[in-house]
Design a protein around this motif. Sequence first.
Motif, PDB file in Angstrom:
ATOM      1  N   ALA A 159      -7.920 -11.440  -0.500  1.00  0.00           N
ATOM      2  CA  ALA A 159      -8.166 -12.691   0.224  1.00  0.00           C
ATOM      3  C   ALA A 159      -7.163 -13.770  -0.193  1.00  0.00           C
ATOM      4  CB  ALA A 159      -9.597 -13.165  -0.025  1.00  0.00           C
ATOM      5  N   GLU A 160      -6.873 -13.842  -1.506  1.00  0.00           N
ATOM      6  CA  GLU A 160      -5.883 -14.810  -1.983  1.00  0.00           C
ATOM      7  C   GLU A 160      -4.498 -14.505  -1.422  1.00  0.00           C
ATOM      8  OE1 GLU A 160      -5.964 -17.705  -4.350  1.00  0.00           O
ATOM      9  OE2 GLU A 160      -7.775 -17.523  -3.141  1.00  0.00           O
ATOM     10  N   ALA A 161      -4.160 -13.212  -1.360  1.00  0.00           N
ATOM     11  CA  ALA A 161      -2.866 -12.817  -0.814  1.00  0.00           C
ATOM     12  C   ALA A 161      -2.759 -13.219   0.653  1.00  0.00           C
ATOM     13  CB  ALA A 161      -2.671 -11.305  -0.969  1.00  0.00           C
ATOM     14  N   ARG A 162      -3.812 -12.989   1.416  1.00  0.00           N
ATOM     15  CA  ARG A 162      -3.805 -13.341   2.838  1.00  0.00           C
ATOM     16  C   ARG A 162      -3.630 -14.849   3.017  1.00  0.00           C
ATOM     17  NH1 ARG A 162      -8.221 -11.378   3.721  1.00  0.00           N
ATOM     18  NH2 ARG A 162      -7.537  -9.272   4.286  1.00  0.00           N
ATOM     19  N   ARG A 179       8.578 -18.694  14.383  1.00  0.00           N
ATOM     20  CA  ARG A 179       7.121 -18.648  14.269  1.00  0.00           C
ATOM     21  C   ARG A 179       6.655 -17.200  14.355  1.00  0.00           C
ATOM     22  NH1 ARG A 179       2.703 -18.529  17.662  1.00  0.00           N
ATOM     23  NH2 ARG A 179       0.827 -19.612  16.901  1.00  0.00           N
ATOM     24  N   ALA A 180       5.834 -16.790  13.405  1.00  0.00           N
ATOM     25  CA  ALA A 180       5.257 -15.440  13.429  1.00  0.00           C
ATOM     26  C   ALA A 180       4.032 -15.446  14.332  1.00  0.00           C
ATOM     27  CB  ALA A 180       4.869 -15.005  12.025  1.00  0.00           C
ATOM     28  N   SER A 181       3.824 -14.351  15.032  1.00  0.00           N
ATOM     29  CA  SER A 181       2.663 -14.278  15.924  1.00  0.00           C
ATOM     30  C   SER A 181       1.377 -13.980  15.164  1.00  0.00           C
ATOM     31  CB  SER A 181       2.883 -13.196  16.990  1.00  0.00           C
ATOM     32  OG  SER A 181       3.027 -11.915  16.391  1.00  0.00           O
ATOM     33  N   GLY A 182       1.500 -13.552  13.915  1.00  0.00           N
ATOM     34  CA  GLY A 182       0.323 -13.273  13.107  1.00  0.00           C
ATOM     35  C   GLY A 182       0.741 -12.733  11.757  1.00  0.00           C
ATOM     36  N   VAL A 183      -0.167 -12.820  10.792  1.00  0.00           N
ATOM     37  CA  VAL A 183       0.091 -12.325   9.438  1.00  0.00           C
ATOM     38  C   VAL A 183      -1.113 -11.522   8.979  1.00  0.00           C
ATOM     39  CG1 VAL A 183       0.467 -12.958   7.013  1.00  0.00           C
ATOM     40  CG2 VAL A 183       1.608 -14.253   8.828  1.00  0.00           C
ATOM     41  N   SER A 184      -0.853 -10.364   8.401  1.00  0.00           N
ATOM     42  CA  SER A 184      -1.927  -9.532   7.860  1.00  0.00           C
ATOM     43  C   SER A 184      -1.498  -8.969   6.512  1.00  0.00           C
ATOM     44  CB  SER A 184      -2.274  -8.391   8.830  1.00  0.00           C
ATOM     45  OG  SER A 184      -1.149  -7.567   9.054  1.00  0.00           O
ATOM     46  N   VAL A 185      -2.466  -8.523   5.713  1.00  0.00           N
ATOM     47  CA  VAL A 185      -2.168  -7.884   4.424  1.00  0.00           C
ATOM     48  C   VAL A 185      -2.820  -6.508   4.402  1.00  0.00           C
ATOM     49  CG1 VAL A 185      -1.925 -10.064   3.177  1.00  0.00           C
ATOM     50  CG2 VAL A 185      -4.142  -8.942   3.256  1.00  0.00           C
ATOM     51  N   ARG A 189       2.163   1.289   0.619  1.00  0.00           N
ATOM     52  CA  ARG A 189       2.759   1.892  -0.562  1.00  0.00           C
ATOM     53  C   ARG A 189       4.270   2.017  -0.466  1.00  0.00           C
ATOM     54  NH1 ARG A 189      -1.157   2.531  -4.705  1.00  0.00           N
ATOM     55  NH2 ARG A 189      -3.168   2.468  -3.640  1.00  0.00           N
ATOM     56  N   SER A 190       4.787   2.112   0.741  1.00  0.00           N
ATOM     57  CA  SER A 190       6.213   2.391   0.894  1.00  0.00           C
ATOM     58  C   SER A 190       7.059   1.139   1.102  1.00  0.00           C
ATOM     59  CB  SER A 190       6.440   3.351   2.072  1.00  0.00           C
ATOM     60  OG  SER A 190       5.961   2.783   3.278  1.00  0.00           O
ATOM     61  N   ARG A 191       6.438   0.013   1.438  1.00  0.00           N
ATOM     62  CA  ARG A 191       7.209  -1.208   1.671  1.00  0.00           C
ATOM     63  C   ARG A 191       6.355  -2.413   1.323  1.00  0.00           C
ATOM     64  NH1 ARG A 191       8.457  -0.994   7.986  1.00  0.00           N
ATOM     65  NH2 ARG A 191       9.179   1.062   7.350  1.00  0.00           N
ATOM     66  N   TRP A 192       7.029  -3.516   0.994  1.00  0.00           N
ATOM     67  CA  TRP A 192       6.336  -4.743   0.621  1.00  0.00           C
ATOM     68  C   TRP A 192       6.010  -5.604   1.824  1.00  0.00           C
ATOM     69  CZ3 TRP A 192       4.340  -4.459  -3.896  1.00  0.00           C
ATOM     70  CH2 TRP A 192       4.963  -3.702  -4.893  1.00  0.00           C
ATOM     71  N   GLY A 193       6.718  -5.402   2.906  1.00  0.00           N
ATOM     72  CA  GLY A 193       6.445  -6.170   4.108  1.00  0.00           C
ATOM     73  C   GLY A 193       7.076  -5.502   5.312  1.00  0.00           C
ATOM     74  N   THR A 198       6.784  -7.624  18.079  1.00  0.00           N
ATOM     75  CA  THR A 198       5.997  -8.707  18.660  1.00  0.00           C
ATOM     76  C   THR A 198       5.930  -9.936  17.751  1.00  0.00           C
ATOM     77  OG1 THR A 198       3.920  -7.830  17.743  1.00  0.00           O
ATOM     78  CG2 THR A 198       4.588  -7.050  19.937  1.00  0.00           C
ATOM     79  N   GLY A 199       6.591  -9.854  16.588  1.00  0.00           N
ATOM     80  CA  GLY A 199       6.602 -10.995  15.685  1.00  0.00           C
ATOM     81  C   GLY A 199       5.448 -11.043  14.716  1.00  0.00           C
ATOM     82  N   ARG A 200       4.694  -9.959  14.615  1.00  0.00           N
ATOM     83  CA  ARG A 200       3.589  -9.917  13.649  1.00  0.00           C
ATOM     84  C   ARG A 200       4.101  -9.387  12.310  1.00  0.00           C
ATOM     85  NH1 ARG A 200      -1.599 -10.792  13.876  1.00  0.00           N
ATOM     86  NH2 ARG A 200      -2.942  -9.992  12.217  1.00  0.00           N
ATOM     87  N   ILE A 201       3.779 -10.097  11.247  1.00  0.00           N
ATOM     88  CA  ILE A 201       4.257  -9.737   9.913  1.00  0.00           C
ATOM     89  C   ILE A 201       3.101  -9.208   9.074  1.00  0.00           C
ATOM     90  CG2 ILE A 201       5.259 -10.627   7.781  1.00  0.00           C
ATOM     91  CD1 ILE A 201       6.865 -12.583   9.425  1.00  0.00           C
ATOM     92  N   SER A 202       3.365  -8.128   8.366  1.00  0.00           N
ATOM     93  CA  SER A 202       2.366  -7.522   7.489  1.00  0.00           C
ATOM     94  C   SER A 202       2.947  -7.424   6.079  1.00  0.00           C
ATOM     95  CB  SER A 202       1.980  -6.129   8.000  1.00  0.00           C
ATOM     96  OG  SER A 202       1.059  -5.503   7.129  1.00  0.00           O
TER      97      SER A 202
END
Length: 264
Positions: A159-162, A179-185, A189-193, A198-202
């Motif tokens: 929750a803190e990371a999000r 502007r990112a269309s959304g952010v999720s956490v 395991r294979s990548r940090w982001g 569509t501009g959504r960042i994880s």
Amino acid sequence: MGLMGLLRGMGLTAPKKPAPRTRTKARVIPTTVSHLRVAGIALPVEVRRSPRARRLSLKVDGATDTVRVTVPPRVGDAEVAGFVGRHLDWVNARLAALPPRQPFVDGMAVPLLGRSAIIRHDPGRRGGARLVDGPAGLELCVGGEAEFLNRRVTDFLKAEARRHLSALTAETAARAGLRASGVSVRDTRSRWGSCSATGRISYSWRLILAPPQIVAYVVAHEVAHLKEMNHGPNFWALCAALAGDVDKPRAWLKAHGAKLHRFG
């Protein structure tokens, strides 16, 4: 007499017009994953048969405790086992060098954006985990039964990371006029982001365990992908403009990133 008749009378025929070439779509061979037992290794060996592989390669993945072999599609299990067997000492040395897994327990120090928070378990306390300034420094107070402590700490960190990564992404993107269309956490395991078309960042939630400058670099990296969906010169120029230094954070993740996957 027409031309064809004249040619036939002379014993000649006109050359045939070559048939038009038709392009055939190349058959895509998907990457397949299987598991193999190899004598001398306590863990199953993950075999990834990839159409892009031109030779056998070997890796010990500290995030998943996996011995991974990438091979061309037609390589058989016997050849894979022989390949791993020839590198058995190297594999076992890498496995032995992995830092131990660290489940979250009472009294443990948890890295949190460059600070250290001590887990304080109070079975009588109700509600989720929360951060407080204790007499000896930052404390992460967690209630409930001990068997749920690891999960409750993990949920709190996610929750803190999000919260932190969402705010930092919006701030960093705004500096670039993006502007990112959304952010999720997630627990990747294979990548940090990653950044989608569509501009959504994880992000990996485990970034919350890294120092602030490392987190800032990963966020800048993904924000730069909002404009440059590649790793060309323009991408790295934008990434450096947003993060400042990119070389040291990349080196830190390579050297210490596996340790973040050992928590929880």
